[in-house]
Design a protein around this motif. Structure first.
Motif, short mmCIF file in Angstrom:
data_model
loop_
_atom_site.label_atom_id
_atom_site.label_comp_id
_atom_site.label_asym_id
_atom_site.label_seq_id
_atom_site.Cartn_x
_atom_site.Cartn_y
_atom_site.Cartn_z
N ARG A 15 49.20 -62.09 36.24
CA ARG A 15 50.18 -63.05 36.81
C ARG A 15 49.55 -64.43 36.97
N LEU A 16 48.31 -64.44 37.45
CA LEU A 16 47.64 -65.72 37.70
C LEU A 16 47.43 -66.50 36.40
N ILE A 17 47.02 -65.80 35.36
CA ILE A 17 46.69 -66.53 34.13
C ILE A 17 47.94 -67.09 33.47
N GLU A 18 49.09 -66.46 33.67
CA GLU A 18 50.30 -67.03 33.07
C GLU A 18 50.60 -68.39 33.68
N ASP A 19 50.24 -68.56 34.95
CA ASP A 19 50.46 -69.84 35.62
C ASP A 19 49.33 -70.83 35.33
N ARG A 20 48.08 -70.34 35.33
CA ARG A 20 46.91 -71.23 35.27
C ARG A 20 46.40 -71.47 33.85
N GLY A 21 46.73 -70.57 32.92
CA GLY A 21 46.31 -70.73 31.51
C GLY A 21 44.89 -70.27 31.25
N VAL A 22 43.96 -70.62 32.15
CA VAL A 22 42.53 -70.34 31.95
C VAL A 22 41.93 -69.86 33.27
N LEU A 23 41.13 -68.81 33.21
CA LEU A 23 40.41 -68.33 34.39
C LEU A 23 38.91 -68.35 34.10
N VAL A 24 38.15 -68.84 35.07
CA VAL A 24 36.70 -68.93 34.91
C VAL A 24 36.05 -67.92 35.86
N PHE A 25 35.12 -67.15 35.33
CA PHE A 25 34.35 -66.18 36.13
C PHE A 25 32.90 -66.67 36.08
N PRO A 26 32.52 -67.54 37.04
CA PRO A 26 31.22 -68.20 36.91
C PRO A 26 30.06 -67.21 37.00
N GLU A 27 29.15 -67.33 36.06
CA GLU A 27 27.90 -66.55 36.01
C GLU A 27 28.11 -65.07 36.38
N ILE A 28 29.14 -64.47 35.80
CA ILE A 28 29.47 -63.08 36.08
C ILE A 28 28.54 -62.13 35.29
N HIS A 29 27.93 -62.65 34.22
CA HIS A 29 26.93 -61.90 33.43
C HIS A 29 27.44 -60.53 32.98
N PHE A 30 28.59 -60.51 32.28
CA PHE A 30 29.05 -59.27 31.68
C PHE A 30 28.10 -58.86 30.55
N THR A 31 27.73 -57.58 30.50
CA THR A 31 27.12 -57.07 29.26
C THR A 31 28.27 -56.92 28.26
N ASP A 32 27.97 -56.66 26.99
CA ASP A 32 29.04 -56.47 26.02
C ASP A 32 29.94 -55.31 26.43
N GLU A 33 29.32 -54.22 26.90
CA GLU A 33 30.10 -53.04 27.29
C GLU A 33 31.04 -53.39 28.44
N GLU A 34 30.52 -54.16 29.39
CA GLU A 34 31.35 -54.54 30.55
C GLU A 34 32.48 -55.48 30.12
N GLN A 35 32.16 -56.39 29.21
CA GLN A 35 33.20 -57.32 28.76
C GLN A 35 34.32 -56.55 28.05
N VAL A 36 33.95 -55.58 27.24
CA VAL A 36 34.95 -54.76 26.55
C VAL A 36 35.76 -53.98 27.59
N ALA A 37 35.07 -53.39 28.56
CA ALA A 37 35.76 -52.59 29.59
C ALA A 37 36.72 -53.47 30.39
N PHE A 38 36.28 -54.67 30.76
CA PHE A 38 37.15 -55.57 31.53
C PHE A 38 38.36 -55.97 30.69
N THR A 39 38.12 -56.29 29.40
CA THR A 39 39.23 -56.69 28.52
C THR A 39 40.26 -55.56 28.44
N LYS A 40 39.77 -54.33 28.40
CA LYS A 40 40.69 -53.18 28.29
C LYS A 40 41.52 -52.99 29.55
N THR A 41 41.09 -53.54 30.68
CA THR A 41 41.91 -53.42 31.90
C THR A 41 43.11 -54.37 31.86
N LEU A 42 43.10 -55.31 30.88
CA LEU A 42 44.11 -56.38 30.88
C LEU A 42 45.22 -56.18 29.86
N GLY A 43 44.99 -55.27 28.90
CA GLY A 43 46.00 -55.05 27.86
C GLY A 43 45.41 -54.15 26.78
N THR A 44 46.10 -54.11 25.64
CA THR A 44 45.62 -53.29 24.52
C THR A 44 44.49 -54.03 23.83
#
Ligand code: SIN
Length: 277
Positions: A40-69
């Motif tokens: 909901r937030l991104i539809e309004d804001r367009g861009v979200l920044v997660f400062p220095e969150i340091h996702f590993t590749d596996e975590e980035q993939v896992a997070f992406t999968k929580t948001l859609g296909t």
């Protein structure tokens, strides 16, 4: 109530018309409990920044999968190396077009939905990524301008991007890019939510049925408007930053940088949920 249900989204706007910084921890983001609120937030804001969150590749993939296909890259990888360095990405040539305002996947039936970039190595100079909010830019247009453009249609082609970074390509290269085809799209995307956004960028060649000067004038004027200060956010990368954008309501571009400097971003995407219509 489960622990996950108690997590609240902690976000603050960056500018009135674009961007938010999300302050939740990596664990909170990966739990999936915030996915609906993030969407909901991104539809309004367009861009979200997660400062220095340091996702590993596996975590980035896992997070992406929580948001859609999850949408793998063309070559089938889950995570794509964004770099102009040919030693790291042999197909980096095609990324030269990303230095100019664009929407990802305008040539596809459904362009990707969300995209996430994580910074592994920042550029030594330049290399910021800029975003603009094409919902807000449309909504702020004067009513008579909206009425004028609402039903216009635009021819888009991947080969048009070639002329941005290689104004005098070989015929062979042009034919190769032309073989990818072209597509007619509305200038104004009427989303299923009822909102509207502008469809512009470096694949836009001309407005169907308009005098060629008028077409160039209007496309340029709208691009200048949509990417002007109120609608634009410039992200200056630090190692570990992740930035997510809504590809259906924004355009983005990379700012120039030394191709040899090792700048490296990792990208993941979700599948688009609606065609441009
Ligand atoms: C992209 O267009 O996905 C890449 C942007 C960047 O390199 O900053």
């Amino acid at each position: 109530m489960t622990v996950a249900e108690k997590i609240a989204l902690r976000a603050e706007p960056i500018k009135p018309k674009i961007g938010a910084i999300v302050r939740n921890s990596k664990e909170e983001l990966l739990s999936g409990a915030l996915s609906e609120e993030i969407r909901r937030l991104i539809e309004d804001r367009g861009v979200l920044v997660f400062p220095e969150i340091h996702f590993t590749d596996e975590e980035q993939v896992a997070f992406t999968k929580t948001l859609g296909t999850f949408l793998p890259e063309m070559e089938g990888q889950e995570v794509y190396d964004i770099t102009l360095d040919k030693k790291i990405n042999p197909r980096s040539e095609y990324l030269k077009g990303s230095l100019f305002w664009h929407i990802d996947g305008t040539m596809n039936k459904r362009p990707p939905g969300y995209a996430i970039l994580s910074c592994k190595v920042p550029a030594t100079w330049g290399g910021d990524t800029e975003f603009c909010n094409t919902y807000a830019a449309y909504e702020d247009l004067p009513e008579e301008e909206k009425a004028r453009i609402d039903s216009l249609r635009v021819m888009h082609a991947a080969w048009n991007t070639l002329f941005y970074y290689e104004p005098e390509p070989s015929q062979e290269k042009l034919e190769e890019m032309m073989a990818l085809g072209d597509v007619e799209l509305p200038l104004v995307w009427k989303h299923r939510s009822g909102r509207k956004s502008l469809v512009l960028g470096n694949t836009a060649h001309h407005i169907v049925g308009l005098d060629w000067r008028e077409s160039a004038r209007l496309l340029n004027k709208l691009r200048e408007w949509a990417t002007s200060e109120p609608y634009r956010y410039t992200h200056h990368w630090k190692v570990g930053d992740a930035v997510m954008w809504d590809n259906s309501g924004t355009m983005h571009r990379a700012r120039p940088y030394d191709p040899e400097c090792g700048r490296l971003l990792h990208r993941t995407k979700t599948a688009g949920e609606e065609p441009i219509q």
